[in-house]
Design an enzyme around this catalytic site. Sequence first.
Site, PDB file in Angstrom:
ATOM      1  N   TRP A  69      16.042  -2.191  -4.775  1.00 29.81           N
ATOM      2  CA  TRP A  69      15.429  -0.903  -5.461  1.00 29.81           C
ATOM      3  C   TRP A  69      14.858  -0.821  -6.784  1.00 29.81           C
ATOM      4  O   TRP A  69      14.237  -0.062  -7.296  1.00 29.81           O
ATOM      5  CB  TRP A  69      16.859   0.100  -5.392  1.00 29.81           C
ATOM      6  CG  TRP A  69      16.983   0.393  -3.846  1.00 29.81           C
ATOM      7  CD1 TRP A  69      18.127  -0.124  -3.374  1.00 29.81           C
ATOM      8  CD2 TRP A  69      16.267   0.997  -3.134  1.00 29.81           C
ATOM      9  NE1 TRP A  69      18.040   0.357  -1.934  1.00 29.81           N
ATOM     10  CE2 TRP A  69      16.979   1.125  -1.804  1.00 29.81           C
ATOM     11  CE3 TRP A  69      15.027   1.782  -3.259  1.00 29.81           C
ATOM     12  CZ2 TRP A  69      16.394   1.671  -0.855  1.00 29.81           C
ATOM     13  CZ3 TRP A  69      14.572   2.631  -1.929  1.00 29.81           C
ATOM     14  CH2 TRP A  69      15.282   2.620  -0.680  1.00 29.81           C
ATOM     15  N   GLU A  70      15.250  -2.123  -7.719  1.00 27.44           N
ATOM     16  CA  GLU A  70      14.657  -1.946  -9.160  1.00 27.44           C
ATOM     17  C   GLU A  70      13.248  -2.706  -8.977  1.00 27.44           C
ATOM     18  O   GLU A  70      12.234  -2.294  -9.726  1.00 27.44           O
ATOM     19  CB  GLU A  70      15.497  -2.982  -9.809  1.00 27.44           C
ATOM     20  CG  GLU A  70      16.900  -2.270 -10.326  1.00 27.44           C
ATOM     21  CD  GLU A  70      16.707  -1.013 -11.206  1.00 27.44           C
ATOM     22  OE1 GLU A  70      15.671  -0.928 -11.931  1.00 27.44           O
ATOM     23  OE2 GLU A  70      17.591  -0.298 -10.913  1.00 27.44           O
ATOM     24  N   GLY A  71      13.125  -3.435  -7.953  1.00 31.43           N
ATOM     25  CA  GLY A  71      11.717  -4.183  -7.735  1.00 31.43           C
ATOM     26  C   GLY A  71      11.694  -5.427  -8.865  1.00 31.43           C
ATOM     27  O   GLY A  71      12.284  -5.500  -9.763  1.00 31.43           O
TER      28      GLY A  71
END
Length: 269
Positions: free
Chosen positions: A121-123
């Site tokens: 989800w942070e990438g």
Amino acid sequence: MKLFSLALFAALSATSFGKSYPVTGNTVNCRSGPGTSYAVKKSYKKGQNVSISCQTSGTSVSGNNIWDKTSDGCYVADHYVKTGVNGYVTTKCGGGSSGGSSSGSYCKKINTAGVNLVAQWEGFVASPKPDPIGLPTVGYGHLCQKKGCAEVKYRFPLSKTTAKQLLSDDLPKYTKCLASYLNNKVKLNDNQLAALTSWTFNVGCGNVKTSTLVKRLNKGESPNTVVGQELPKWRMAGGRVMQGLVNRRKAEIKLFKKASSKQAYPKCQ
């Protein structure tokens, strides 16, 4: 004797009223809570002195997650206040909190499922660049603390492997602050601790500390019920519902509710 009296008066005055420090930013907002998502109560101009009554942790700004509560009753990011030190200069706000693991034997590192969830989800960012709100980041959500992320021990551009190692270095700090807000009534397995660490990494320690979610867990309510009801509320950014945050909360709840026999808090098995 007169000199002694004057010195004593000065010391008492400093203790009673708090020391003032100059604001370094051009226009710095003072908010209702320790984070950038809280409402702006007033603003300070560059060079204006503010008196700090206490300090607490909150949303990290340029690598500094300390927020100063001023004599006006609102919070300003310590990054914009010239205190002369890189750390706390006065007492912590709300020092009488009932949270905190007395044993300190919780799992200091989260499981692989949790690390992978945060990374997803942070990438991935191979070299330092501003994130969506303008803060310089690298790897999987690492917020730069020095110019060019000079504190990172891995060579740029990062590979996904070294970025994952950097993330594993960063996460224990968030697990630690989360654990410091929970009392020993709370029992969490490794998936549950990992899911809540992901949430903490996303919203910041200060927001977690004052959250209804933590308060309800500390009252002894069912963790699955509390997390299922409270985590979905954390879906806003910039005053708007963000679909990415909606989806992240769903993923965190899914991991939280995944059965595991390994205890992680308050004791690590």
